[in-house]
Design a protein around this motif. Sequence first.
Motif: not given
Length: 282
Positions: A7-16
Amino acid sequence: MADIWMPQAIKADLDDHAPCDPAFPPKAIAHITADRTATAAAPADLVPFADLQKLFTRDGKGKAPHILWDPFAGTFAQFFPATSRSKALRDLPGGTRTNRAGEVVIQIEALFFPFCRVKGKVFAALADTPCHGWQELNDWVRSWDVPDTWPMGQPTDFTSHRSARVWKSQGGWYAHAHVPENDHVDPGSWPVFAARMAPAEPFPGVAFFHTGQKSPVIAAMHRRLVAEDCDRYRPGDVIDVWEMDDVKSYAAWQQKLGLSGRAADGTPGKPSWDRLRVPHLA
């Protein structure tokens, strides 16, 4: 159910995404970024968090962990959900699938290298840093049933200790220096496990925070803001009613988290609220 995104993290989803292997017990892997070489005689400035976040979403995505953690600011970025493997470990063909060998294999890269310099102070070991955010990180990893144990021993130096048998059979925390098929010897040190946090009050929603709102939740928030040195309250403030002094004090909290502009306008949002840890009201 545990959150696949911290919850505290910046979401930077790489999708892989790719599944982990539940035939092995749940694990967390401790790394440091080790992005510069420094010595006691020649320390070097810490690389900005944004630079490493950018690296793991571009040229470095093939070696991205789940979590990038800045122990000086308590900031996080997350590149894969907890239920996917990440790519920060060497994984040789035909051997133990190191990046997947567990119900979860949560890999954390602490933004650190020995003798880094931050605001004029030099830090020889990760454990010497403020370790801001460690409580939240430790609790999130626990939520995935990773036990507070180091099967190969808590790292205290840059020495390799590896056992494929232990790795396959025991859950818990492992240093990069403990993982089979790998030759790195980081992280050198790691903070001790944090005491478990008391339950926090869930985010009541943006609409809850309007002028005149009266609630014990407002009073509990007030006390936490004062404890975090974000007190912008005037004498005589009514602590359980939302008013302009609450807006100013909450904006100070958002700014303390490194937010700016509309993200620091004094209106609570879920990420900043979760990090404030307002005690749960029975």
